[in-house]
Design a protein around this motif. Sequence first.
Motif, PDB file in Angstrom:
ATOM      1  N   ARG A 153      -3.899 -52.782  47.489  1.00  0.00           N
ATOM      2  CA  ARG A 153      -3.207 -51.747  46.642  1.00  0.00           C
ATOM      3  C   ARG A 153      -2.008 -51.231  47.381  1.00  0.00           C
ATOM      4  N   LYS A 154      -1.973 -51.269  48.525  1.00  0.00           N
ATOM      5  CA  LYS A 154      -1.025 -50.405  49.197  1.00  0.00           C
ATOM      6  C   LYS A 154       0.473 -51.143  49.160  1.00  0.00           C
ATOM      7  N   ASP A 155       1.413 -50.158  48.859  1.00  0.00           N
ATOM      8  CA  ASP A 155       2.660 -50.481  48.560  1.00  0.00           C
ATOM      9  C   ASP A 155       3.338 -51.194  49.886  1.00  0.00           C
ATOM     10  N   ALA A 156       3.175 -50.790  51.061  1.00  0.00           N
ATOM     11  CA  ALA A 156       3.686 -51.301  52.351  1.00  0.00           C
ATOM     12  C   ALA A 156       3.242 -52.909  52.514  1.00  0.00           C
ATOM     13  N   LEU A 157       2.110 -53.180  52.374  1.00  0.00           N
ATOM     14  CA  LEU A 157       1.301 -54.366  52.424  1.00  0.00           C
ATOM     15  C   LEU A 157       1.976 -55.304  51.494  1.00  0.00           C
ATOM     16  N   LEU A 158       2.025 -54.963  49.958  1.00  0.00           N
ATOM     17  CA  LEU A 158       2.491 -55.757  49.074  1.00  0.00           C
ATOM     18  C   LEU A 158       3.972 -56.199  49.212  1.00  0.00           C
ATOM     19  N   ALA A 172       3.899 -32.782  40.813  1.00  0.00           N
ATOM     20  CA  ALA A 172       3.202 -34.111  39.914  1.00  0.00           C
ATOM     21  C   ALA A 172       2.102 -34.444  40.761  1.00  0.00           C
ATOM     22  N   GLN A 173       0.965 -35.037  40.309  1.00  0.00           N
ATOM     23  CA  GLN A 173      -0.191 -35.529  40.395  1.00  0.00           C
ATOM     24  C   GLN A 173      -0.423 -36.796  39.805  1.00  0.00           C
ATOM     25  N   GLY A 174      -1.023 -37.635  40.827  1.00  0.00           N
ATOM     26  CA  GLY A 174      -1.621 -38.866  40.518  1.00  0.00           C
ATOM     27  C   GLY A 174      -2.288 -39.752  41.611  1.00  0.00           C
ATOM     28  N   ALA A 175      -2.563 -40.942  41.541  1.00  0.00           N
ATOM     29  CA  ALA A 175      -3.105 -41.886  42.316  1.00  0.00           C
ATOM     30  C   ALA A 175      -1.825 -42.736  43.077  1.00  0.00           C
ATOM     31  N   GLY A 176      -1.841 -43.048  44.288  1.00  0.00           N
ATOM     32  CA  GLY A 176      -0.937 -44.012  44.690  1.00  0.00           C
ATOM     33  C   GLY A 176      -0.607 -43.455  46.263  1.00  0.00           C
ATOM     34  N   THR A 177       0.519 -43.801  46.582  1.00  0.00           N
ATOM     35  CA  THR A 177       1.068 -43.040  47.900  1.00  0.00           C
ATOM     36  C   THR A 177       1.642 -41.561  47.693  1.00  0.00           C
ATOM     37  N   LYS A 178       1.505 -40.941  49.034  1.00  0.00           N
ATOM     38  CA  LYS A 178       2.085 -39.788  48.901  1.00  0.00           C
ATOM     39  C   LYS A 178       3.485 -39.682  48.428  1.00  0.00           C
ATOM     40  N   ARG A 179       4.214 -40.815  48.962  1.00  0.00           N
ATOM     41  CA  ARG A 179       5.677 -40.802  48.718  1.00  0.00           C
ATOM     42  C   ARG A 179       5.799 -41.040  47.217  1.00  0.00           C
ATOM     43  N   SER A 180       5.047 -41.839  46.461  1.00  0.00           N
ATOM     44  CA  SER A 180       5.240 -42.059  45.110  1.00  0.00           C
ATOM     45  C   SER A 180       5.009 -40.902  44.314  1.00  0.00           C
ATOM     46  N   ILE A 181       4.128 -39.958  44.722  1.00  0.00           N
ATOM     47  CA  ILE A 181       3.878 -38.755  43.867  1.00  0.00           C
ATOM     48  C   ILE A 181       4.977 -37.805  44.203  1.00  0.00           C
ATOM     49  N   GLU A 182       5.676 -37.876  45.337  1.00  0.00           N
ATOM     50  CA  GLU A 182       6.943 -36.832  45.876  1.00  0.00           C
ATOM     51  C   GLU A 182       7.922 -37.366  44.979  1.00  0.00           C
ATOM     52  N   GLN A 183       8.121 -38.545  44.735  1.00  0.00           N
ATOM     53  CA  GLN A 183       9.191 -39.301  43.891  1.00  0.00           C
ATOM     54  C   GLN A 183       8.894 -38.630  42.475  1.00  0.00           C
ATOM     55  N   VAL A 235      16.186 -53.916  46.477  1.00  0.00           N
ATOM     56  CA  VAL A 235      15.427 -54.596  47.515  1.00  0.00           C
ATOM     57  C   VAL A 235      14.302 -53.560  48.275  1.00  0.00           C
ATOM     58  N   ARG A 236      14.386 -52.211  47.776  1.00  0.00           N
ATOM     59  CA  ARG A 236      13.430 -51.444  48.499  1.00  0.00           C
ATOM     60  C   ARG A 236      12.012 -51.587  48.350  1.00  0.00           C
ATOM     61  N   GLY A 237      11.205 -51.308  49.326  1.00  0.00           N
ATOM     62  CA  GLY A 237       9.887 -51.408  49.160  1.00  0.00           C
ATOM     63  C   GLY A 237       9.021 -51.233  47.984  1.00  0.00           C
ATOM     64  N   GLU A 238       9.470 -50.167  47.534  1.00  0.00           N
ATOM     65  CA  GLU A 238       8.608 -49.764  46.226  1.00  0.00           C
ATOM     66  C   GLU A 238       9.067 -50.723  44.968  1.00  0.00           C
ATOM     67  N   THR A 239      10.227 -51.412  44.941  1.00  0.00           N
ATOM     68  CA  THR A 239      10.647 -52.554  44.014  1.00  0.00           C
ATOM     69  C   THR A 239       9.657 -53.781  44.350  1.00  0.00           C
ATOM     70  N   CYS A 240       9.727 -54.386  45.613  1.00  0.00           N
ATOM     71  CA  CYS A 240       8.969 -55.426  46.012  1.00  0.00           C
ATOM     72  C   CYS A 240       7.639 -55.409  45.694  1.00  0.00           C
ATOM     73  N   ALA A 241       7.193 -53.932  46.115  1.00  0.00           N
ATOM     74  CA  ALA A 241       5.539 -53.872  45.737  1.00  0.00           C
ATOM     75  C   ALA A 241       5.307 -54.113  44.104  1.00  0.00           C
ATOM     76  N   ALA A 242       6.075 -53.537  43.413  1.00  0.00           N
ATOM     77  CA  ALA A 242       6.049 -53.686  42.062  1.00  0.00           C
ATOM     78  C   ALA A 242       6.027 -55.038  41.473  1.00  0.00           C
ATOM     79  N   VAL A 243       7.028 -55.711  41.925  1.00  0.00           N
ATOM     80  CA  VAL A 243       7.016 -57.198  41.840  1.00  0.00           C
ATOM     81  C   VAL A 243       5.789 -57.892  42.118  1.00  0.00           C
ATOM     82  N   ALA A 244       5.305 -57.567  43.228  1.00  0.00           N
ATOM     83  CA  ALA A 244       3.966 -58.211  43.872  1.00  0.00           C
ATOM     84  C   ALA A 244       2.900 -57.953  42.954  1.00  0.00           C
ATOM     85  N   ARG A 245       2.794 -56.744  42.254  1.00  0.00           N
ATOM     86  CA  ARG A 245       1.529 -56.079  41.426  1.00  0.00           C
ATOM     87  C   ARG A 245       1.932 -57.215  40.088  1.00  0.00           C
TER      88      ARG A 245
END
Length: 229
Positions: A111-116, A204-215, A80-90
């Motif tokens: 493309r923002k995780d929070a909005l999605l 790690a390096q990549g596009a997306g949110t700072k949190r996703s790159i921290e993960q 149910v966390r936000g990242e999962t909901c955003a992935a389903v939305a995409r």
Amino acid sequence: MTPGADIRAFMGRLGHDFARPELLIRALTHGSISTATRPDNQRLEFLGDRVLGLVMAEALLEADRGASEGQLAPRYNALVRGETCAAVAREIGLGEVLKLGRSEMMSGGRRKDALLADAMEAVLAAVYLDAGFDVARRVVLALWAGRLASIEDDPRDAKTALQEWAQANGMPPPRYIQTERSGPDHAPTFRMTVRLADGREAEAQGAGTKRSIEQAAAQALLDRLEGRQ
């Protein structure tokens, strides 16, 4: 109201044909474009979070009748966390039909995780209000089917797992350091380093949110600590 072709196509991807499409339009309306006569999706988001939570709790209990609360809780959180909901939305192209104000659109809001994630929960609430809980459950279970089937016994996110590893080994929580940021504001690229108190680190390096790159950095360090790298 008669929905446009893009909204009808989205209904097909979602798996529900709305009797009251105005509910779906509201679920897709972000606060950046709302008016007194065009309400945003925040109230629906509040309800949708509860709809999703109940469906996931029921599904997890049914899938593993012998699981303890301690085993079920992290599985539930992962689903149910936000990242999962955003992935389903995409996966269902929700960002393509979001109703956004110009400034939010220009800053990459689709493309923002929070909005999605918020919009995904609002859409689930709209399904619930349009057709009831049984239909909402069917939609959720169809969209989350792959994740439910593959949920791990210990599905903690990498940052949580790394922090617990550090604590178990007598260390303070790991530090996350942004070492580089590039690209436009609406689509930034980050380079993040995670470092333990004993000096061990990974990046790690990549596009997306700072949190996703921290993960991603946390997962890289976990893999190194566990001998997978």
